[in-house]
Scaffold this active site. Sequence first.
Site, PDB file in Angstrom:
ATOM      1  N   GLU A  53       2.464   7.108  21.081  1.00 23.77           N
ATOM      2  CA  GLU A  53       2.642   5.676  20.854  1.00 23.77           C
ATOM      3  C   GLU A  53       4.087   5.424  20.434  1.00 23.77           C
ATOM      4  O   GLU A  53       4.677   4.404  20.763  1.00 23.77           O
ATOM      5  CB  GLU A  53       1.685   5.204  19.751  1.00 23.77           C
ATOM      6  CG  GLU A  53       1.884   3.749  19.385  1.00 23.77           C
ATOM      7  CD  GLU A  53       1.023   3.282  18.227  1.00 23.77           C
ATOM      8  OE1 GLU A  53      -0.211   3.269  18.369  1.00 23.77           O
ATOM      9  OE2 GLU A  53       1.596   2.931  17.181  1.00 23.77           O
ATOM     10  N   ARG A 100      -1.767  -1.687  23.111  1.00 24.26           N
ATOM     11  CA  ARG A 100      -0.435  -1.153  22.810  1.00 24.26           C
ATOM     12  C   ARG A 100       0.571  -1.330  23.949  1.00 24.26           C
ATOM     13  O   ARG A 100       1.465  -0.497  24.125  1.00 24.26           O
ATOM     14  CB  ARG A 100      -0.484   0.340  22.443  1.00 24.26           C
ATOM     15  CG  ARG A 100      -1.141   0.659  21.145  1.00 24.26           C
ATOM     16  CD  ARG A 100      -0.457  -0.020  19.961  1.00 24.26           C
ATOM     17  NE  ARG A 100      -1.287   0.105  18.796  1.00 24.26           N
ATOM     18  CZ  ARG A 100      -2.298  -0.708  18.503  1.00 24.26           C
ATOM     19  NH1 ARG A 100      -2.568  -1.744  19.271  1.00 24.26           N
ATOM     20  NH2 ARG A 100      -3.024  -0.519  17.441  1.00 24.26           N
ATOM     21  N   CYS A 158       1.027   5.671  13.400  1.00 22.08           N
ATOM     22  CA  CYS A 158       0.284   6.526  14.320  1.00 22.08           C
ATOM     23  C   CYS A 158       1.228   7.060  15.396  1.00 22.08           C
ATOM     24  O   CYS A 158       2.016   6.321  15.977  1.00 22.08           O
ATOM     25  CB  CYS A 158      -0.850   5.737  14.964  1.00 22.08           C
ATOM     26  SG  CYS A 158      -2.204   5.451  13.831  1.00 22.08           S
TER      27      CYS A 158
HETATM   28  N1  EPU Z   1     -10.460   9.553  11.902  1.00 27.99           N
HETATM   29  C1  EPU Z   1     -10.774  10.858  11.597  1.00 27.99           C
HETATM   30  N2  EPU Z   1      -9.820  11.647  11.014  1.00 27.99           N
HETATM   31  C2  EPU Z   1      -8.574  11.184  10.748  1.00 27.99           C
HETATM   32  C3  EPU Z   1      -8.267   9.853  11.057  1.00 27.99           C
HETATM   33  C4  EPU Z   1      -9.211   9.049  11.658  1.00 27.99           C
HETATM   34  O1  EPU Z   1     -11.894  11.315  11.835  1.00 27.99           O
HETATM   35  O2  EPU Z   1      -7.764  11.958  10.223  1.00 27.99           O
HETATM   36  C5  EPU Z   1     -11.493   8.708  12.490  1.00 27.99           C
HETATM   37  C6  EPU Z   1     -11.906   7.598  11.517  1.00 27.99           C
HETATM   38  O3  EPU Z   1     -12.900   8.044  10.657  1.00 27.99           O
HETATM   39  C7  EPU Z   1     -12.375   6.519  12.446  1.00 27.99           C
HETATM   40  C8  EPU Z   1     -11.495   6.696  13.684  1.00 27.99           C
HETATM   41  O4  EPU Z   1     -10.962   8.013  13.612  1.00 27.99           O
HETATM   42  O5  EPU Z   1     -13.698   6.745  12.832  1.00 27.99           O
HETATM   43  C9  EPU Z   1     -10.375   5.666  13.769  1.00 27.99           C
HETATM   44  O6  EPU Z   1      -9.549   5.751  12.625  1.00 27.99           O
HETATM   45  P1  EPU Z   1      -8.876   4.456  11.957  1.00 27.99           P
HETATM   46  O7  EPU Z   1      -9.913   3.463  11.604  1.00 27.99           O
HETATM   47  O8  EPU Z   1      -7.946   4.929  10.911  1.00 27.99           O
HETATM   48  O9  EPU Z   1      -8.081   3.754  13.100  1.00 27.99           O
HETATM   49  P2  EPU Z   1      -7.062   4.349  14.172  1.00 27.99           P
HETATM   50  O10 EPU Z   1      -7.616   4.058  15.510  1.00 27.99           O
HETATM   51  O11 EPU Z   1      -6.704   5.756  13.860  1.00 27.99           O
HETATM   52  C10 EPU Z   1      -5.681   2.142  14.492  1.00 27.99           C
HETATM   53  C11 EPU Z   1      -4.235   1.940  14.784  1.00 27.99           C
HETATM   54  C12 EPU Z   1      -3.467   1.897  13.464  1.00 27.99           C
HETATM   55  C13 EPU Z   1      -3.992   0.807  12.563  1.00 27.99           C
HETATM   56  C14 EPU Z   1      -5.472   1.085  12.323  1.00 27.99           C
HETATM   57  C15 EPU Z   1      -6.035  -0.027  11.466  1.00 27.99           C
HETATM   58  C16 EPU Z   1      -3.770   3.077  16.892  1.00 27.99           C
HETATM   59  C17 EPU Z   1      -3.161   4.272  17.536  1.00 27.99           C
HETATM   60  N3  EPU Z   1      -3.737   3.038  15.560  1.00 27.99           N
HETATM   61  O12 EPU Z   1      -5.782   3.436  13.920  1.00 27.99           O
HETATM   62  O13 EPU Z   1      -2.120   1.598  13.783  1.00 27.99           O
HETATM   63  O14 EPU Z   1      -3.294   0.799  11.321  1.00 27.99           O
HETATM   64  O15 EPU Z   1      -6.159   1.119  13.599  1.00 27.99           O
HETATM   65  O16 EPU Z   1      -7.291  -0.377  11.766  1.00 27.99           O
HETATM   66  O17 EPU Z   1      -4.239   2.162  17.570  1.00 27.99           O
HETATM   67  C18 EPU Z   1       0.043   2.368  14.219  1.00 27.99           C
HETATM   68  O18 EPU Z   1      -0.056   1.758  15.273  1.00 27.99           O
HETATM   69  O19 EPU Z   1       1.087   2.948  13.869  1.00 27.99           O
HETATM   70  C19 EPU Z   1      -1.118   2.424  13.364  1.00 27.99           C
HETATM   71  C20 EPU Z   1      -1.184   3.197  12.298  1.00 27.99           C
END
Ligand code: EPU
Length: 312
Positions: free
Chosen positions: A299, A180, A229
């Site tokens: 972010e 990021r 996010c």
């Molecule tokens: N999780 C939870 N509860 C929640 C949400 C997530 O337990 O309410 C757990 C999920 O089960 C998983 C982990 O957290 O084990 C990660 O969640 P997810 O796969 O949704 O990915 P993320 O790291 O939350 C990142 C990016 C997103 C992008 C997704 C797609 C960041 C901050 N976010 O999300 O980007 O869409 O990967 O893979 O790096 C953005 O940048 O605005 C954004 C949404």
Amino acid sequence: MTPAVKEKLTALLPGRVKFDASLAEMTTFGLGGPAETLAEPDSPEELAGLLGLVRAELLPSFILGGGSNVLFRDGGFPGVVIRLGRGFADLKTIAGEGDEVLIEAGAAAATAALVRLTRRQGLSGLEFMAGLPGWVGGALAMNAGTREAGIVDAVQRLEIMASDLEVRRLEKGEIKSRYRGLDLPEGAVILKAVFGLKRGRPELVEAKVLEVLAARRASQPRGVKSAGCVFKNPPGEAAGRLIDRAGLKGRRKGGAWVAEEHANFIVHRGQATAGQVIGLLEEVRTVVREKFAVELEPEIKIVGRDPQGAIG
Ligand code: EPU
């Protein structure tokens, strides 16, 4: 801003400078007060002229892209918001040798249009960007992407306007990025990028894109306003998981709440203020700090002044 400065700005970019311009409609959050000035240069020459004037008059300025990762405060922006015009939105295939195809994308091109082009041509390397809103310039500046990949990984070359107002090229080896984040010379504005993509099997590229879109649809809120996010993932953790484990899903402040579908989203349906979103963000941060001793780093960019006049 004095009337004389306003006149200079208008003379510099006739028809492309607005005063007291709504910013809410230029962001996916749809919140916040107006820009004192909104300027939309359409060429590098116009941008150089504008940046020169902004500097000479010591005006606060902010470069806005597609507005998908920005929250303007309720007091708006006291200065010049610069948004690159359609003259910076070109998208074209510039070379293709063997397996590799180069696509040049202007900073004001939508990332969705870039992904659509690669999908149509069966090019691999940007599938993970499917479904992410915003413009190429903003996506590069924050190295948008997923947990594993960032858009800068696919970049072969960047064209920037440096702080001396000269256009410069940065080749892959000179581009330093991280999760990021992209380290550019101070004051640089991204003008365009060349992406290096692989000619893949079109049906495999399509299948990957559909998989990415389905995963987003399954885990992220829809039909509400947000900036995606809110927090970066801390090293080795997921901000969404921590906020979820802290029991904060559904926590509200005024018209804003922590999404039930994904705890790293703060959402609203048009009834919130930017101040409420910021208040909720701080509350989430405090709870996560107290429960897990982890400092969440936003972010999203929070920009402008609050209605009491404090600038941040
Ligand atoms: N999780 C939870 N509860 C929640 C949400 C997530 O337990 O309410 C757990 C999920 O089960 C998983 C982990 O957290 O084990 C990660 O969640 P997810 O796969 O949704 O990915 P993320 O790291 O939350 C990142 C990016 C997103 C992008 C997704 C797609 C960041 C901050 N976010 O999300 O980007 O869409 O990967 O893979 O790096 C953005 O940048 O605005 C954004 C949404």
